[in-house]
Design a protein around this motif. Structure first.
Motif, PDB file in Angstrom:
ATOM      1  N   ASN A 106       0.851  -1.192   0.000  1.00  9.87           N
ATOM      2  CA  ASN A 106       0.000   0.000   0.000  1.00  9.87           C
ATOM      3  C   ASN A 106       0.886   1.241   0.000  1.00  9.87           C
ATOM      4  O   ASN A 106       1.469   1.584   1.030  1.00  9.87           O
ATOM      5  CB  ASN A 106      -0.918  -0.001   1.227  1.00  9.87           C
ATOM      6  N   PRO A 107       0.974   1.958  -1.134  1.00  8.20           N
ATOM      7  CA  PRO A 107       1.851   3.129  -1.189  1.00  8.20           C
ATOM      8  C   PRO A 107       1.283   4.340  -0.450  1.00  8.20           C
ATOM      9  O   PRO A 107       2.000   5.336  -0.268  1.00  8.20           O
ATOM     10  CB  PRO A 107       1.957   3.411  -2.687  1.00  8.20           C
ATOM     11  N   PHE A 108       0.014   4.275  -0.053  1.00  4.43           N
ATOM     12  CA  PHE A 108      -0.624   5.420   0.609  1.00  4.43           C
ATOM     13  C   PHE A 108      -0.573   5.320   2.132  1.00  4.43           C
ATOM     14  O   PHE A 108      -0.865   6.295   2.818  1.00  4.43           O
ATOM     15  CB  PHE A 108      -2.100   5.513   0.176  1.00  4.43           C
ATOM     16  N   PHE A 109      -0.217   4.148   2.662  1.00  2.00           N
ATOM     17  CA  PHE A 109      -0.319   3.917   4.094  1.00  2.00           C
ATOM     18  C   PHE A 109       0.961   4.374   4.792  1.00  2.00           C
ATOM     19  O   PHE A 109       2.064   3.936   4.460  1.00  2.00           O
ATOM     20  CB  PHE A 109      -0.578   2.439   4.358  1.00  2.00           C
ATOM     21  N   ASN A 110       0.780   5.227   5.789  1.00  2.00           N
ATOM     22  CA  ASN A 110       1.936   5.770   6.507  1.00  2.00           C
ATOM     23  C   ASN A 110       1.518   6.108   7.928  1.00  2.00           C
ATOM     24  O   ASN A 110       0.518   6.793   8.146  1.00  2.00           O
ATOM     25  CB  ASN A 110       2.450   7.027   5.790  1.00  2.00           C
ATOM     26  N   ASN A 111       2.265   5.605   8.903  1.00  2.00           N
ATOM     27  CA  ASN A 111       1.970   5.868  10.315  1.00  2.00           C
ATOM     28  C   ASN A 111       0.532   5.495  10.681  1.00  2.00           C
ATOM     29  O   ASN A 111      -0.162   6.223  11.393  1.00  2.00           O
ATOM     30  CB  ASN A 111       2.235   7.340  10.662  1.00  2.00           C
ATOM     31  N   GLY A 112       0.091   4.350  10.169  1.00  2.00           N
ATOM     32  CA  GLY A 112      -1.207   3.809  10.543  1.00  2.00           C
ATOM     33  C   GLY A 112      -2.404   4.469   9.891  1.00  2.00           C
ATOM     34  O   GLY A 112      -3.538   4.279  10.350  1.00  2.00           O
ATOM     35  N   LYS A 113      -2.202   5.224   8.809  1.00  2.00           N
ATOM     36  CA  LYS A 113      -3.345   5.884   8.165  1.00  2.00           C
ATOM     37  C   LYS A 113      -3.054   6.137   6.686  1.00  2.00           C
ATOM     38  O   LYS A 113      -1.912   6.010   6.213  1.00  2.00           O
ATOM     39  CB  LYS A 113      -3.652   7.207   8.858  1.00  2.00           C
ATOM     40  N   PHE A 114      -4.102   6.496   5.954  1.00  2.00           N
ATOM     41  CA  PHE A 114      -3.990   6.884   4.555  1.00  2.00           C
ATOM     42  C   PHE A 114      -3.374   8.278   4.504  1.00  2.00           C
ATOM     43  O   PHE A 114      -3.950   9.239   5.009  1.00  2.00           O
ATOM     44  CB  PHE A 114      -5.375   6.874   3.900  1.00  2.00           C
ATOM     45  N   ASP A 115      -2.200   8.383   3.886  1.00  2.00           N
ATOM     46  CA  ASP A 115      -1.436   9.642   3.903  1.00  2.00           C
ATOM     47  C   ASP A 115      -1.102  10.024   2.465  1.00  2.00           C
ATOM     48  O   ASP A 115      -0.103   9.577   1.902  1.00  2.00           O
ATOM     49  CB  ASP A 115      -0.170   9.454   4.738  1.00  2.00           C
ATOM     50  N   PHE A 116      -1.927  10.868   1.865  1.00  2.00           N
ATOM     51  CA  PHE A 116      -1.742  11.225   0.451  1.00  2.00           C
ATOM     52  C   PHE A 116      -0.512  12.103   0.249  1.00  2.00           C
ATOM     53  O   PHE A 116       0.202  11.973  -0.753  1.00  2.00           O
ATOM     54  CB  PHE A 116      -2.998  11.938  -0.072  1.00  2.00           C
ATOM     55  N   SER A 117      -0.258  12.983   1.183  1.00  2.00           N
ATOM     56  CA  SER A 117       0.924  13.861   1.068  1.00  2.00           C
ATOM     57  C   SER A 117       2.197  13.031   1.037  1.00  2.00           C
ATOM     58  O   SER A 117       3.108  13.284   0.237  1.00  2.00           O
ATOM     59  CB  SER A 117       0.967  14.848   2.241  1.00  2.00           C
TER      60      SER A 117
END
Length: 621
Positions: free
Chosen positions: A449-460
């Motif tokens: 998942n390229p959008f997942f960061n620090n446990g959430k969807f992170d578009f930035s």
């Protein structure tokens, strides 16, 4: 009397008349099916002796029916015992070839109100399991051409209707009459004013009349009443706007066209029939001027198991009938046909011989498609970057590549696609993924998942990590797996799935509030031989909610379900029926993923949507 005992069917149930028990004893073949009716007969005799009829006090009723009509239909030639009807609480006896009204029923203990009260509460308990307890169906559950006045008298009045059945309600409780304000996709649920409600006591004695007003449209309180009947105008809201009665005093988010009611056999039969179909709400369909678009009738019909019994006709805004395509299951809107409002009418019928027999007006529905023809020079001079987030439909690359092919030949608008997947046209499609997976999983189904960061969807983080400088349009084309992974018994409105959409879009907008959002519908599954009706119905419910979600949030809705042929745009294989039957039949190879022809139609619609948004960006809309 000598009787042949050849009846091998099992003896079932415990609510039989003495005659039925005697017939079972005489005709059942097996011992176990004879012993049970003997035992029940003995019990009835015992109860009859213990609770002997004294005056107006009678033994336990043989059977209970909704009303006299149901009793007469069940036993047109009479039956033994005492029958009780729920609607008036009366007992009936078969005498002189007719069912004779014996007046109010009383229990063996002599309590005249106990059974009537119990029957009222039984109906109320059933209705309590539903938020919606009534919905108007002309010719079925209302009488037309009159209303009930404040003296509880029926008065002739054209274009009015009233309910002949008494509806059980709770004392001192709020209820609300509601309907859709139109038949369009952007219709909203509103309260209905000027409904005249007659209130009745537990024995159905008239108390008084009240009405709903404009200050709190649709809402009323039952006060001391335990039953109601009501009257309303038929001019303000049509059946297609689903005038309904709900518990409580708040507007529901939507109104399903399910059949609710306990009071009329024909009413319940209608609820279980194929007749109560629905048409998709009015919708706008973008179309590039120099490309045709196809529309298919099966995709327009909702809740019908067998669409062969429904004829759909399409008319343009000049009332010209549009000719069907060569396969007879849809219509082709040709190139350069301009903006058009297409009315489609569906009529339920049957072909018992060599002609089509139409059903009554009740089973005719109408809706509208707005063809929004996009000029080839739309978005002239714009440089547009697009990101498509999707599932396996996107991951197959075919419709993104078709979209990219059209974009590459566009001499007016520069369109580029970003993403970490895809061949000719980049995208973010992953097989088996849903919105909830994009917002909760680091990895799923062998995809990262390229959008997942620090446990959430992170578009930035996604944009920065992949060195994407900007994006103008984000298309989220999911839904198939959101539906497949959803538990309808827990979340029939997909509320948790739409929360995932909220999370994704909030993150996208946090990166750049000017990004335009477009959300795709699901496509209709393969429908050869009317297959996959359960999947189709669930997807259409999702599509309705998605269209509403887009309207409420000013997102662009992409109605893919309209343009993919559910019969001819899927892959088939020739197979032998079985080991013993060598006949070769055609079988759908994949019920979810269309053939290349279906994908290309999705690509055409995706491109038209991008061009439409590009033009809106150009004019600052």
């Amino acid at each position: 009397m000598t009787v042949e005992y050849r009846d091998e069917t099992p003896f079932k149930g415990d609510n039989h008349t003495p005659t039925e028990l005697a017939n079972a004893i005489r005709t059942k073949k097996y011992g176990k099916d004879v012993r049970e009716p003997i035992a029940q007969a003995v019990e009835k005799i015992s109860k009859s002796v213990i609770g002997q009829n004294i005056g107006s006090v009678v033994a336990t009723p043989t059977k209970v029916f909704t009303n006299l009509n149901e009793l007469e239909k069940t036993y047109p030639n009479g039956a033994d015992g005492v029958m009780v009807t729920v609607d008036n609480g009366h007992k009936y006896f078969w005498q002189n070839n007719d069912w004779v009204d014996g007046g109010n029923y009383q229990t063996p203990q002599g309590n005249a109100d106990a059974t009537v009260s119990a029957l009222h509460n039984q109906m109320l308990d059933v209705l309590d399991q539903q938020n919606k307890i009534w919905q108007r169906k002309l010719y079925v559950n209302v009488n037309t051409g009159a209303w009930l006045n404040d003296k509880n008298m029926m008065v002739t009045q054209s274009n009015w209707c009233w309910t002949p059945n008494y509806i059980p309600v709770k004392k001192n409780s709020d209820y609300i009459f509601v309907a859709y304000d139109s038949g369009n996709a952007n219709s909203k649920v509103v309260g209905i004013s000027s409904v005249y409600i007659n209130l009745y006591s537990s024995d159905k004695s008239f108390i008084k009349q009240i009405y709903t007003n404009n200050s709190n449209p649709g809402i009323f309180n039952t006060e001391s009443a335990e039953y109601i009947r009501f009257s309303m105008s038929m001019n303000t809201f049509s059946d297609e706007q689903y005038p309904s009665l709900f518990k409580g005093n708040t507007l529901p988010k939507e109104i399903e066209n399910d059949i609710y009611g306990l009071f009329d056999t024909a009413y319940k039969q209608l609820g279980n029939s194929l007749a109560d179909f629905k048409l998709t709400p009015s919708v706008s369909l973008p179309k590039i001027a120099n490309l045709p678009v196809q529309i298919y009738d099966d995709a327009l019909i909702e809740y019908a198991v067998n669409t062969d019994i429904i004829k759909v006709f399409l008319y343009d805004n000049f009332s010209n009938l549009i000719t069907k395509n060569n396969s007879g299951n849809g219509w082709k809107i040709p190139v350069n046909s301009g903006n058009r409002a297409l009315d489609f009418n569906a009529i339920l019928g049957s072909a018992p011989e060599s002609y089509w027999r139409y059903a009554p007006k009740l089973y005719r529905k109408q809706s509208r498609i707005f063809i929004n023809e996009i000029p080839i020079n739309a978005g002239k001079g714009q440089n547009i970057k697009v990101l498509i987030i999707g599932d396996s439909l996107t991951n197959y690359n075919i419709y993104p590549n078709r979209t990219g092919e059209l974009a590459n030949s566009d001499e007016n608008t520069t369109i580029k696609f970003i993403g970490t997947r895809g061949d000719n046209t980049k995208h973010e499609g992953r097989g088996g993924w849903s919105a909830k997976i994009y917002t909760t999983k680091t990895q799923y189904n062998s995809y990262d998942n390229p959008f997942f960061n620090n446990g959430k969807f992170d578009f930035s983080n996604y944009m920065n990590t992949n060195n994407f400088s900007d994006v103008d349009i984000v298309i989220i084309n999911l839904g198939t797996n959101d539906i497949a992974l959803n538990r309808p018994d827990i979340d029939n409105n997909f509320s948790e799935d739409f929360k995932a959409y909220d999370e994704m879009i909030s993150s996208i907008k946090a990166y750049d509030a000017n990004i335009k959002i477009a959300l795709g519908s699901t496509i209709t599954p393969a429908r050869l031989n009317n297959a996959n009706i359960d999947v189709k119905t669930r997807r259409q419910r999702w599509n309705r909610l998605m269209a509403r979600y887009c309207l409420d949030n000013n997102y662009t809705y992409i109605p893919y379900w309209l343009v993919v042929d559910p019969i001819n745009d899927f892959k088939y294989e020739d197979v032998q029926i079985d080991d013993y039957n060598t006949t070769i039949i055609k079988k759908v190879a994949d019920n979810t993923h269309p053939a290349d022809s279906g994908y290309k139609k999705m690509g055409d619609l995706t491109y038209a949507t991008i061009k439409k948004i590009a033009e809106n960006i150009r004019i600052g809309k």
